[in-house]
Scaffold this active site. Sequence first.
Site, mmCIF file in Angstrom:
data_model
loop_
_atom_site.group_PDB
_atom_site.id
_atom_site.type_symbol
_atom_site.label_atom_id
_atom_site.label_comp_id
_atom_site.label_asym_id
_atom_site.label_seq_id
_atom_site.Cartn_x
_atom_site.Cartn_y
_atom_site.Cartn_z
ATOM 1 N N ALA A 207 0.744 -1.140 -0.044
ATOM 2 C CA ALA A 207 0.034 -0.078 0.045
ATOM 3 C C ALA A 207 0.875 1.165 0.124
ATOM 4 C CB ALA A 207 -1.014 -0.046 1.287
ATOM 5 N N LYS A 208 0.346 2.299 -0.751
ATOM 6 C CA LYS A 208 1.025 3.464 -0.765
ATOM 7 C C LYS A 208 0.416 4.269 0.399
ATOM 8 C CE LYS A 208 2.578 7.157 -3.852
ATOM 9 N NZ LYS A 208 3.780 6.923 -3.904
#
Length: 347
Positions: free
Chosen positions: A161-162
């Site tokens: 995930a960013k």
Amino acid sequence: MSGLHQRDGWIWKNGEWLPWREATTHLLTHSLHYGMGCFEGVRAYRDDNGNARLFRVHEHTRRLLDSAHILDLEVPWSHEELIEAQSQCLVRNGLTDAYLKPTVFLGPEGLGLRAKALSCQMMVVAWDLGPYVSAETAAVGLRALTSSWARHHVNISACRAKTSGHYVNSMLALNTAVKAGFDEAIMLDAEGYVAEASAANVFLYRDGVLHTPEVTSCLQGITRDSVIRLAREVLGVEVQERRITRDELYIADEAFVTGTAAEILPLRELDGRHIGARAGAPGVAEPIAVDSLTARLQRLYRDVCRGRLSPATNGDRHDLARYADWLSLVPTDNEVDIDTDSDTDSD
């Protein structure tokens, strides 16, 4: 004090268009306190006909929604609605070359780690990035320091995930390197292997093979994927994704970093070692060779981003038509109905 917040324009927030200076949020916004949120950095490029084209916006939007799902955030807007918001953000602000930052965050209804009964909110903002780096920096490249700050272990945080909060780690590493007189930090994973730069993926080239760290602690970069495909499919270069040690960067023929904002930047020095010295590369303060793999990939990437997909429009005489779906044409303001007197999005 003037700054990015002191501009005129429009920002999309929770399905409404707000004047730039009025697009605010409450001080008790949960994500401000705990860092739970996710975002994307998306680029739009002006092509040779003056049109704006979003680069790989579908992949960026998919990753944004993947990140939200990983964080257990329920985004109430569809993939298509978010693509439209990003496109409209360019049109409403009169932008062609721009940087966009769609961001998901939790609202101000309460605080605490359980994060229950909170609204999932979102914004899309775009501005003229200008040259992210000078032409000289793009040619000469970066001097880096191996950071003492390690990248996240895969069971410490959700590395796919960013996530907004992840970038505290990046800022610590980068600011330490800059204070020591370097341009960038190279971060190792929890086992001591190369992960990535502070906010960019890393590649090295040696003996005709391009290498990049496997996707574990590092972000699965969209620019990274673009470079891998261009190297393999256009230049016929073998690419290996594997564990890499820092000393492999020391003795590489070439090395570079990739990211949405940075695009492709040469990595010329690490921990005082001149990368490419043993392969006859120009000095650290001199531009890279025009026939180097790094320079060739820079030209290819620049051509694709600007829509120069045919041999007639790019100097390398490559047929790049297979990458046309990486570019999403943004309609002009004459082709869409824009009501700037309304604070809601029109149908």
